[in-house]
Design an enzyme around this catalytic site. Structure first.
Site, PDB file in Angstrom:
ATOM      1  N   CYS A  72       0.855  -1.190   0.000  1.00  0.00           N
ATOM      2  CA  CYS A  72       0.000   0.000   0.000  1.00  0.00           C
ATOM      3  C   CYS A  72       0.889   1.237   0.000  1.00  0.00           C
ATOM      4  CB  CYS A  72      -0.906   0.014   1.230  1.00  0.00           C
ATOM      5  SG  CYS A  72      -1.852   1.541   1.417  1.00  0.00           S
ATOM      6  N   CYS A  78      -0.699   6.263   6.825  1.00  0.00           N
ATOM      7  CA  CYS A  78      -2.068   5.971   7.257  1.00  0.00           C
ATOM      8  C   CYS A  78      -2.064   5.249   8.601  1.00  0.00           C
ATOM      9  CB  CYS A  78      -2.755   5.122   6.177  1.00  0.00           C
ATOM     10  SG  CYS A  78      -4.428   4.601   6.617  1.00  0.00           S
ATOM     11  N   CYS A  81      -3.676   0.402   8.966  1.00  0.00           N
ATOM     12  CA  CYS A  81      -3.024  -0.910   9.039  1.00  0.00           C
ATOM     13  C   CYS A  81      -1.732  -0.836   9.846  1.00  0.00           C
ATOM     14  CB  CYS A  81      -2.700  -1.430   7.640  1.00  0.00           C
ATOM     15  SG  CYS A  81      -4.136  -1.959   6.696  1.00  0.00           S
ATOM     16  N   CYS A 158      -8.127   1.805  -0.498  1.00  0.00           N
ATOM     17  CA  CYS A 158      -7.709   0.953   0.616  1.00  0.00           C
ATOM     18  C   CYS A 158      -7.895  -0.521   0.270  1.00  0.00           C
ATOM     19  CB  CYS A 158      -8.518   1.305   1.860  1.00  0.00           C
ATOM     20  SG  CYS A 158      -8.172   0.230   3.265  1.00  0.00           S
ATOM     21  N   GLN A 285     -20.552  -6.931  12.605  1.00  0.00           N
ATOM     22  CA  GLN A 285     -19.143  -7.259  12.412  1.00  0.00           C
ATOM     23  C   GLN A 285     -18.707  -6.919  10.991  1.00  0.00           C
ATOM     24  OE1 GLN A 285     -16.927  -8.129  14.549  1.00  0.00           O
ATOM     25  NE2 GLN A 285     -17.874  -9.237  16.239  1.00  0.00           N
ATOM     26  N   TYR A 314     -25.105  -6.737  25.023  1.00  0.00           N
ATOM     27  CA  TYR A 314     -24.481  -5.938  23.951  1.00  0.00           C
ATOM     28  C   TYR A 314     -24.800  -6.593  22.601  1.00  0.00           C
ATOM     29  CZ  TYR A 314     -21.540  -4.529  27.973  1.00  0.00           C
ATOM     30  OH  TYR A 314     -21.071  -4.114  29.212  1.00  0.00           O
ATOM     31  N   GLU A 335     -29.365  -4.218  24.325  1.00  0.00           N
ATOM     32  CA  GLU A 335     -28.514  -3.314  23.536  1.00  0.00           C
ATOM     33  C   GLU A 335     -28.915  -1.877  23.837  1.00  0.00           C
ATOM     34  OE1 GLU A 335     -26.169  -1.265  21.311  1.00  0.00           O
ATOM     35  OE2 GLU A 335     -25.871  -3.431  21.355  1.00  0.00           O
ATOM     36  N   ASP A 383     -20.741  -9.642  24.358  1.00  0.00           N
ATOM     37  CA  ASP A 383     -19.859  -9.131  23.305  1.00  0.00           C
ATOM     38  C   ASP A 383     -19.698  -7.628  23.507  1.00  0.00           C
ATOM     39  OD1 ASP A 383     -18.371  -8.676  21.044  1.00  0.00           O
ATOM     40  OD2 ASP A 383     -19.981  -9.064  19.618  1.00  0.00           O
ATOM     41  N   CYS A 410     -13.220  -7.897  21.185  1.00  0.00           N
ATOM     42  CA  CYS A 410     -12.277  -7.368  20.205  1.00  0.00           C
ATOM     43  C   CYS A 410     -11.038  -6.820  20.892  1.00  0.00           C
ATOM     44  CB  CYS A 410     -12.930  -6.293  19.343  1.00  0.00           C
ATOM     45  SG  CYS A 410     -13.549  -4.885  20.291  1.00  0.00           S
TER      46      CYS A 410
END
Length: 454
Positions: A72, A78, A81, A158, A285, A314, A335, A383, A410
């Site tokens: 990239c 950036c 990543c 991207c 997701q 969640y 939620e 989650d 995550c």
């Protein structure tokens, strides 16, 4: 003593959980972005703190065997990543170590993590992109923020996004510049266009285009673009064009009000065999194919027999719970985002799920209320966001005393912290399984799924 602007030779021996290489110089840890374990580098020190320092690469003397040429052109500028300079096998090894280290070092658990699940597709996997728009040299540009800043790096190709996203964004940006529409300026509060936000159904192919604007006047501009530029004919998969109004001086991307300019308020996709309705506000997701595998692992950990009461905290648009609804007696989802709850209810109705209800409210407060009402789940799926579960949620979970807790996270660090609390002697849970799942190739983010049992 290490000093600022000092240049020295150093070997990179590890990678941090934010993707920077780390080595030692005169006994002090030095963090260097965009390096790989095994690199021998010439480093320039740019910041010195009490017990560690930051550096930048001046020269790679001996490259790591895992190093590759970044694919990239804006990788070094950036902030999107972290790992375009190493091969995917090494990236998975690093992420596996993230998960293992979090649970062993931060959580204090003596457990062997299961092998990490990698992605079959490491490019073009995202179903959502949010491009900030800014004025540069008198012209509106969009792209992605530089690392740890709100400086926009102009770039729309991207590799993490579907190719169609670039074509749509470039079309919109041409219209913005042709009509001299000003981008929003965070420092002055002036200007109009804040973000271009695109969602695409992985299975359905349906696309939503959402323009985030300071005022509702952008709705007229989008109508003009549709009428004058052949936008919909050029991109026939677009089923929804929405303007989201965010008048606040904030770094939160979306405001509370949406104006549908074309098509539906929502788009549809399929997740784990269920038809899912997605609004601009719905959590979903970003890697659909890998998320389906993640939810399969969560179901395997839950080992549902058909007679359980399942709570999904969640829950977002309900995707996790609905993927397991046919294996439980009743599902309750919680939620805080009202529109996501409405989506979850609609998703249940669309798929003929009659044994589910969804409640809008803070996960901790609702879980506490349900516990006081005597609701007793057999299994809780949780989650949470990156910051993890709050204390009220964890307390309510412990008081409801489910036999099993399946936690999807995550952020392995906050997952390990929350599991440590749940597994304290007074709370009485035991960590049984931990598995890393890579949903975000190229970035330092890594998902984990854990099983706790009473």
């Amino acid at each position: 003593m290490i000093t600022k602007n000092q240049i020295a030779e150093m070997e990179i021996t590890g990678i941090t959980n934010e993707g920077s290489g780390v080595g030692r110089l005169d006994g002090m840890a030095v963090f260097v972005p965009q390096t790989a374990a095994g690199d021998v580098i010439k480093v320039q020190i740019v910041k010195v703190l009490k017990s560690y320092a930051y550096g930048i690469v001046k020269e790679i003397i001996t490259p790591s065997p895992a190093r590759k040429e970044p694919d990239c052109p804006v990788f070094r500028q950036c902030g999107g990543c972290s790992f375009r300079h190493i091969n995917y096998e090494e990236e998975l090894r690093v992420k596996s170590d993230f998960v293992s280290d979090s649970f062993k070092r931060l959580g204090g658990f003596d457990i062997e993590c299961e092998p990490i699940l990698g992605c079959s597709e490491i490019n073009g996997y995202r179903n959502k992109a949010q491009y900030p728009v800014a004025m540069q040299d008198g012209k509106a540009v969009c792209g992605f923020y530089a690392n740890r800043s709100h400086r926009v790096i102009p770039y729309t190709a991207c590799r993490l996004q579907p190719v169609i996203f670039k074509k749509i964004v470039d079309h919109i940006m041409k219209f913005i510049n042709d009509n001299k529409i000003p981008a929003y300026d965070e420092t002055t509060g002036r200007g109009l266009i804040r973000h271009i936000y695109i969602r695409k159904g992985f299975h359905s192919g349906e696309i939503m285009v959402c323009l985030v604007s300071k005022t509702k006047s952008a709705a007229k501009l989008m109508e003009q673009m549709i009428a004058e530029t052949g936008f919909l004919a050029k991109f026939p998969d677009i089923k929804s064009v929405v303007v989201n109004v965010n008048p606040d001086n904030t770094n939160v991307i979306l405001g509370e009000n949406n104006i549908t300019v074309y098509g539906s308020d929502c788009i549809e996709d399929v997740m784990c065999g269920n038809r899912i309705t997605l609004s601009p506000m719905s959590f979903y997701q970003v890697n659909t194919e890998q998320a389906e595998k993640l939810y399969g692992i969560a179901a395997e950990f839950a080992d549902l027999k058909g007679n359980e009461e399942l709570f999904d905290l969640y829950c977002g648009a309900g995707t996790i719970g609905l993927s397991m609804a046919d294996r439980v007696s009743h599902l309750t989802g919680v939620e805080v985002v009202e529109q996501a709850v409405e989506n979850a209810k609609a998703n249940a109705a669309t798929n003929g799920v009659t044994n589910a209800d969804f409640i809008c409210g803070d996960a901790g407060e609702i879980a506490d209320r349900l516990q006081k009402e005597g609701r007793k789940p057999d299994v809780i799926i949780v989650d949470p966001p990156r910051k993890g579960c709050d204390g009220l949620t964890l307390d309510a979970i412990v008081k409801m005393a489910p036999e099993k807790i399946v936690m999807i996270s995550c952020n392995p660090a906050t997952a390990a912290r929350d599991c440590k609390i749940l597994c304290s002697e007074e709370n009485g849970y035991k960590l049984k399984r931990v598995k890393g799942i890579d949903l975000f190739p190229g970035t330092f983010h890594c998902e984990s799924c854990v099983l706790l049992e009473r």
